[in-house]
Design a protein around this motif. Structure first.
Motif, short mmCIF file in Angstrom:
data_model
loop_
_atom_site.label_atom_id
_atom_site.label_comp_id
_atom_site.label_asym_id
_atom_site.label_seq_id
_atom_site.Cartn_x
_atom_site.Cartn_y
_atom_site.Cartn_z
N LEU A 227 -6.61 1.53 0.05
CA LEU A 227 -5.31 2.20 0.12
C LEU A 227 -4.81 2.54 -1.28
CD1 LEU A 227 -3.14 3.06 2.21
CD2 LEU A 227 -1.98 0.90 1.73
N GLY A 228 -5.08 1.66 -2.24
CA GLY A 228 -4.69 1.93 -3.62
C GLY A 228 -5.40 3.14 -4.17
N ALA A 229 -6.70 3.27 -3.86
CA ALA A 229 -7.45 4.44 -4.33
C ALA A 229 -6.91 5.71 -3.69
CB ALA A 229 -8.93 4.26 -3.99
N LEU A 230 -6.58 5.64 -2.40
CA LEU A 230 -6.03 6.80 -1.70
C LEU A 230 -4.69 7.20 -2.29
CD1 LEU A 230 -6.16 8.77 0.73
CD2 LEU A 230 -5.03 7.00 2.09
N TYR A 231 -3.86 6.21 -2.62
CA TYR A 231 -2.54 6.50 -3.17
C TYR A 231 -2.64 7.14 -4.56
CZ TYR A 231 2.38 5.76 -4.38
OH TYR A 231 3.68 5.94 -4.75
N VAL A 274 0.67 -1.63 -7.07
CA VAL A 274 0.84 -0.24 -7.52
C VAL A 274 2.20 0.28 -7.07
CG1 VAL A 274 -0.06 2.11 -7.33
CG2 VAL A 274 -1.65 0.17 -7.48
N ALA A 275 2.55 -0.02 -5.83
CA ALA A 275 3.81 0.46 -5.27
C ALA A 275 4.05 -0.28 -3.94
CB ALA A 275 3.74 1.98 -5.03
N PRO A 276 5.33 -0.34 -3.51
CA PRO A 276 6.55 0.06 -4.22
C PRO A 276 6.96 -1.01 -5.23
CG PRO A 276 7.09 -0.78 -2.04
CD PRO A 276 5.59 -0.80 -2.13
#
Length: 312
Positions: A227-231, A274-276
């Protein structure tokens, strides 16, 4: 009102049950997951870190007694406490031979300071033999099974690569109820593509299952997850702090009053988050949730079916 909260907090339940505050010790049973060893996949759920959600757990490979001692020491450096929950957190904690599970769970549950054995796992990793073991352990001290459902919506479930069906989840809930084992269900709020209405539908569905507890988890985008890579490649919308606090209030108001609430936001590892980024200030978020509930002043009963949902 439950003590000083407008919901049935697990902290209140534990104090009422054991007469004092009980602390959780995050342990690592050294297991993997069918979503990582090739049985179902090799990349895990899309949101999961390389530690398998056990970023705060003890080091894998150490004896359970040593992990418990080390985790106790960390807490006792800051707080005076005497009772603990042995929480097997990392990866899928029933994904091993029964003989191995019996060894590590017995080692944990027989520690005199442990009052509850809590095991995080998947609904497709609880065979009849494992259920029998859990029922035996439940006669020694309370056993909690924590199941990561996250969402009831099939499109989202496929996107996050959960690898099991809602029907499988329901069957497991029924099996655990048959053995008298308490269940805590994990739900992630803010999954990509889900509307506020869909998130509340998941929470309402879970609330109708007759379970012991629920964890409401804010979606964390972690750097070492898919998910981090996608974001990073294509940032998707995330909930703001105000939106999240209002959503949590909506969820609480639609849950039965006898369900214990074990989490309202969650901690993302600061070096991986990474977020939020607003979620780093956990105390601020919890305070805002409490203020949101106070403003609504609706804890005397659930909202009527025709309210907020009509505008979702």
């Amino acid at each position: 009102m439950w003590n000083d909260k407008r919901y049935y907090s697990i902290d209140y339940y534990l104090k009422q049950t054991f007469g004092e505050k009980v602390y959780r010790l995050a342990l690592n049973g050294g297991m993997t997951c069918p979503n990582r060893d090739g049985t179902l996949g090799r990349r895990g759920c899309i949101f999961c870190s390389s530690a398998g959600s056990g970023d705060f757990a003890q080091q894998s490979g150490k004896p359970i007694a040593s992990q418990i001692a080390a985790a106790k020491e960390q807490i006792l450096q800051k707080r005076s406490c005497r009772k603990f929950i042995a929480y097997f957190q990392a990866f899928t904690n029933t994904y091993a031979p029964v003989s191995y599970l019996r060894k590590i769970f017995t080692e944990a549950i027989t520690d005199p300071d442990i009052v509850i054995l809590s095991i995080a796992t998947r609904p497709d990793c609880l065979s009849p033999e494992i259920l029998t073991l859990l029922a035996e352990l439940n006669q020694i001290k309370p056993v909690w099974i924590e199941l990561g459902l996250q969402t009831i919506h099939p499109d989202t479930s496929r996107f996050i690569r959960s690898g099991f069906t809602l029907n499988c989840f329901h069957e497991t809930i029924s099996a655990l109820a048959h053995y008298g084992i308490s269940v805590i269900v994990h739900v992630i709020l803010g999954l990509p593509g889900e509307t506020r209405k869909q998130m509340i539908e998941t929470v309402r569905h879970v609330g109708d299952l007759g379970i012991f507890g629920i964890k409401l988890q804010l979606l964390h985008v972690l750097s070492d997850s898919d998910l981090g890579a996608l974001y990073r490649e294509s940032p998707f919308p995330l909930l703001s702090q105000d939106e999240y606090c209002e959503l949590i209030a909506d969820c609480i108001e639609r849950l039965p009053e006898n369900i214990t609430i074990h989490r309202l936001t969650g901690d993302g590892p600061k070096d991986l988050l990474v977020a939020p980024l607003w979620s780093r200030a956990k105390r601020s978020v919890l305070n805002q949730i409490e203020q949101t509930l106070k403003k609504r002043d609706t804890w005397q009963g659930k909202y009527a079916e025709t309210d907020h949902l009509t505008s979702l």
